[in-house]
Design a protein around this motif. Structure first.
Motif, PDB file in Angstrom:
ATOM      1  N   ALA A 187       0.830  -1.206   0.000  1.00 38.80           N
ATOM      2  CA  ALA A 187       0.000   0.000   0.000  1.00 38.80           C
ATOM      3  C   ALA A 187       0.862   1.254   0.000  1.00 38.80           C
ATOM      4  N   MET A 188       1.928   1.235   0.804  1.00 41.42           N
ATOM      5  CA  MET A 188       2.804   2.400   0.880  1.00 41.42           C
ATOM      6  C   MET A 188       3.632   2.563  -0.395  1.00 41.42           C
ATOM      7  N   GLU A 189       4.056   1.455  -0.985  1.00 46.11           N
ATOM      8  CA  GLU A 189       4.786   1.516  -2.250  1.00 46.11           C
ATOM      9  C   GLU A 189       3.924   2.152  -3.341  1.00 46.11           C
ATOM     10  N   MET A 190       2.616   1.907  -3.288  1.00 50.20           N
ATOM     11  CA  MET A 190       1.698   2.475  -4.271  1.00 50.20           C
ATOM     12  C   MET A 190       1.550   3.981  -4.127  1.00 50.20           C
ATOM     13  N   GLY A 191       1.962   4.506  -2.981  1.00 55.10           N
ATOM     14  CA  GLY A 191       1.865   5.946  -2.753  1.00 55.10           C
ATOM     15  C   GLY A 191       0.850   6.348  -1.714  1.00 55.10           C
ATOM     16  N   ALA A 192       0.253   5.370  -1.006  1.00 53.58           N
ATOM     17  CA  ALA A 192      -0.655   5.719   0.082  1.00 53.58           C
ATOM     18  C   ALA A 192       0.109   6.496   1.147  1.00 53.58           C
ATOM     19  N   ASP A 193      -0.593   7.369   1.856  1.00 57.20           N
ATOM     20  CA  ASP A 193       0.036   8.173   2.905  1.00 57.20           C
ATOM     21  C   ASP A 193       0.077   7.448   4.237  1.00 57.20           C
ATOM     22  N   ALA A 194      -0.786   6.461   4.405  1.00 53.43           N
ATOM     23  CA  ALA A 194      -0.829   5.697   5.655  1.00 53.43           C
ATOM     24  C   ALA A 194      -1.688   4.466   5.439  1.00 53.43           C
ATOM     25  N   VAL A 195      -1.638   3.566   6.407  1.00 51.61           N
ATOM     26  CA  VAL A 195      -2.559   2.437   6.455  1.00 51.61           C
ATOM     27  C   VAL A 195      -3.162   2.394   7.849  1.00 51.61           C
ATOM     28  N   LEU A 196      -4.357   1.821   7.939  1.00 55.47           N
ATOM     29  CA  LEU A 196      -4.969   1.577   9.237  1.00 55.47           C
ATOM     30  C   LEU A 196      -5.140   0.070   9.376  1.00 55.47           C
ATOM     31  N   ILE A 197      -4.536  -0.499  10.415  1.00 58.46           N
ATOM     32  CA  ILE A 197      -4.542  -1.946  10.592  1.00 58.46           C
ATOM     33  C   ILE A 197      -5.016  -2.299  11.989  1.00 58.46           C
ATOM     34  N   ASN A 198      -6.035  -3.156  12.081  1.00 50.92           N
ATOM     35  CA  ASN A 198      -6.537  -3.597  13.368  1.00 50.92           C
ATOM     36  C   ASN A 198      -6.591  -5.124  13.458  1.00 50.92           C
ATOM     37  N   SER A 199      -7.454  -5.742  12.657  1.00 54.37           N
ATOM     38  CA  SER A 199      -7.686  -7.188  12.774  1.00 54.37           C
ATOM     39  C   SER A 199      -6.416  -8.010  12.623  1.00 54.37           C
ATOM     40  N   ALA A 200      -5.564  -7.625  11.671  1.00 55.76           N
ATOM     41  CA  ALA A 200      -4.352  -8.403  11.410  1.00 55.76           C
ATOM     42  C   ALA A 200      -3.426  -8.420  12.617  1.00 55.76           C
ATOM     43  N   ILE A 201      -3.457  -7.358  13.400  1.00 53.61           N
ATOM     44  CA  ILE A 201      -2.635  -7.297  14.609  1.00 53.61           C
ATOM     45  C   ILE A 201      -3.349  -7.977  15.772  1.00 53.61           C
ATOM     46  N   ALA A 202      -4.593  -7.578  16.005  1.00 55.62           N
ATOM     47  CA  ALA A 202      -5.331  -8.105  17.154  1.00 55.62           C
ATOM     48  C   ALA A 202      -5.545  -9.605  17.079  1.00 55.62           C
ATOM     49  N   GLY A 203      -5.690 -10.149  15.869  1.00 55.16           N
ATOM     50  CA  GLY A 203      -5.964 -11.568  15.709  1.00 55.16           C
ATOM     51  C   GLY A 203      -4.734 -12.434  15.562  1.00 55.16           C
ATOM     52  N   ALA A 204      -3.555 -11.828  15.544  1.00 52.05           N
ATOM     53  CA  ALA A 204      -2.319 -12.596  15.397  1.00 52.05           C
ATOM     54  C   ALA A 204      -2.033 -13.402  16.667  1.00 52.05           C
ATOM     55  N   LYS A 205      -1.248 -14.465  16.527  1.00 51.11           N
ATOM     56  CA  LYS A 205      -0.866 -15.257  17.698  1.00 51.11           C
ATOM     57  C   LYS A 205      -0.071 -14.404  18.684  1.00 51.11           C
ATOM     58  N   ASN A 206       0.758 -13.522  18.154  1.00 59.08           N
ATOM     59  CA  ASN A 206       1.524 -12.584  18.979  1.00 59.08           C
ATOM     60  C   ASN A 206       1.256 -11.179  18.455  1.00 59.08           C
ATOM     61  N   PRO A 207       0.219 -10.510  18.978  1.00 61.36           N
ATOM     62  CA  PRO A 207      -0.169  -9.203  18.439  1.00 61.36           C
ATOM     63  C   PRO A 207       0.947  -8.156  18.472  1.00 61.36           C
ATOM     64  N   ALA A 208       1.703  -8.097  19.557  1.00 62.68           N
ATOM     65  CA  ALA A 208       2.757  -7.083  19.656  1.00 62.68           C
ATOM     66  C   ALA A 208       3.824  -7.303  18.597  1.00 62.68           C
TER      67      ALA A 208
END
Length: 248
Positions: A187-208
């Motif tokens: 997303a950033m390579e495409m030129g986006a200014d930011a991303v918003l990420i929740n589920s991918a972090i919260a649902g990971a085996k090790n969120p941190a």
């Protein structure tokens, strides 16, 4: 940007926010106010002198509901010490199966909230015409989805998101569907200014750990965008010159 929902505990959320290095965290106004499961004490769990709160209108199905909840969110931010916080992540989602945003309701709510002095960050389908219309009415950003919320499908709307980025005069934030650091980097390579990420972090085996990985992915993608990639070619191009080669 990161979110605060879906974590197994408040402690995991706190650790993940720190590990991500993010400066903006989105909070579902309705879920905090009603003390929904997993949201008890959430507003008090983060240091709002260091992190900018982005209240969101999650759970709103109509423009009218979203406008009302946005107003409540602004008051919540003030109560937590952010007196000049007029930000709102605008979500108008009547579709409970795919959680796709309503473009008409979103535009209607955005127009009214801008008039009321909000910095509106609307969550939308990857629709270049809608994105431009929201920019014209005064939104602070547009936030096209990569794929449906929580789906982990990655960026399925690359062509449209690229059009949005190329034509936007305001920041573009890719929101929803990202599952891996490589997708955040894309997303950033495409030129986006930011991303918003929740589920991918919260649902990971090790969120941190995933939060840290996402942070590195975002940084790599941004640096790659600034560096400028080589053009795509249909033929090979030798990395070493052909002159001066050893011959019989």
């Amino acid at each position: 940007m990161t979110g605060t929902g879906k974590y197994r505990s408040i402690e995991e959320m706190q650790q993940s926010v720190i590990a991500s290095g993010c400066e903006i965290v989105t909070v579902a106004v309705r879920r905090v106010q009603t003390k929904a499961p997993g949201h008890e004490g959430l507003a008090e769990a983060l240091d709002w002198t260091k992190i900018w709160m982005l209240p969101n209108t999650a759970g709103c199905k109509t423009a009218e509901e979203a406008i009302r909840v946005a107003r409540l969110g602004r008051e919540m931010a003030k109560l937590l010490g952010q007196e000049d916080n007029n930000f709102v992540k605008l979500e108008v989602i009547p579709d409970l199966k795919y959680l796709l945003p309503d473009p008409i309701g979103t535009l209607e709510a955005a127009e009214q909230l801008v008039k009321e002095g909000f910095a509106v960050l609307p969550y939308i389908n990857a629709d270049p015409l809608l994105a431009k219309r929201l920019e014209e009415v005064g939104c602070a950003t547009v936030m096209p989805l990569g794929s449906p919320i929580g789906s982990g499908q990655g960026i399925k709307n690359e062509a449209n998101i690229q059009i949005i980025i190329e034509n936007a005069g305001i920041p573009v934030v890719v929101d929803a569907g990202l599952a891996t650091p490589s997708e955040a980097s894309q997303a950033m390579e495409m030129g986006a200014d930011a991303v918003l990420i929740n589920s991918a972090i919260a649902g990971a085996k090790n969120p941190a750990a995933m939060a840290r990985a996402m942070s590195l992915g975002v940084q790599a993608g941004r640096l790659a965008n600034l560096a400028g990639r080589i053009p795509v070619k249909v033929y090979a191009s030798a990395s070493s010159p052909l002159s001066g080669t050893i011959s019989d």
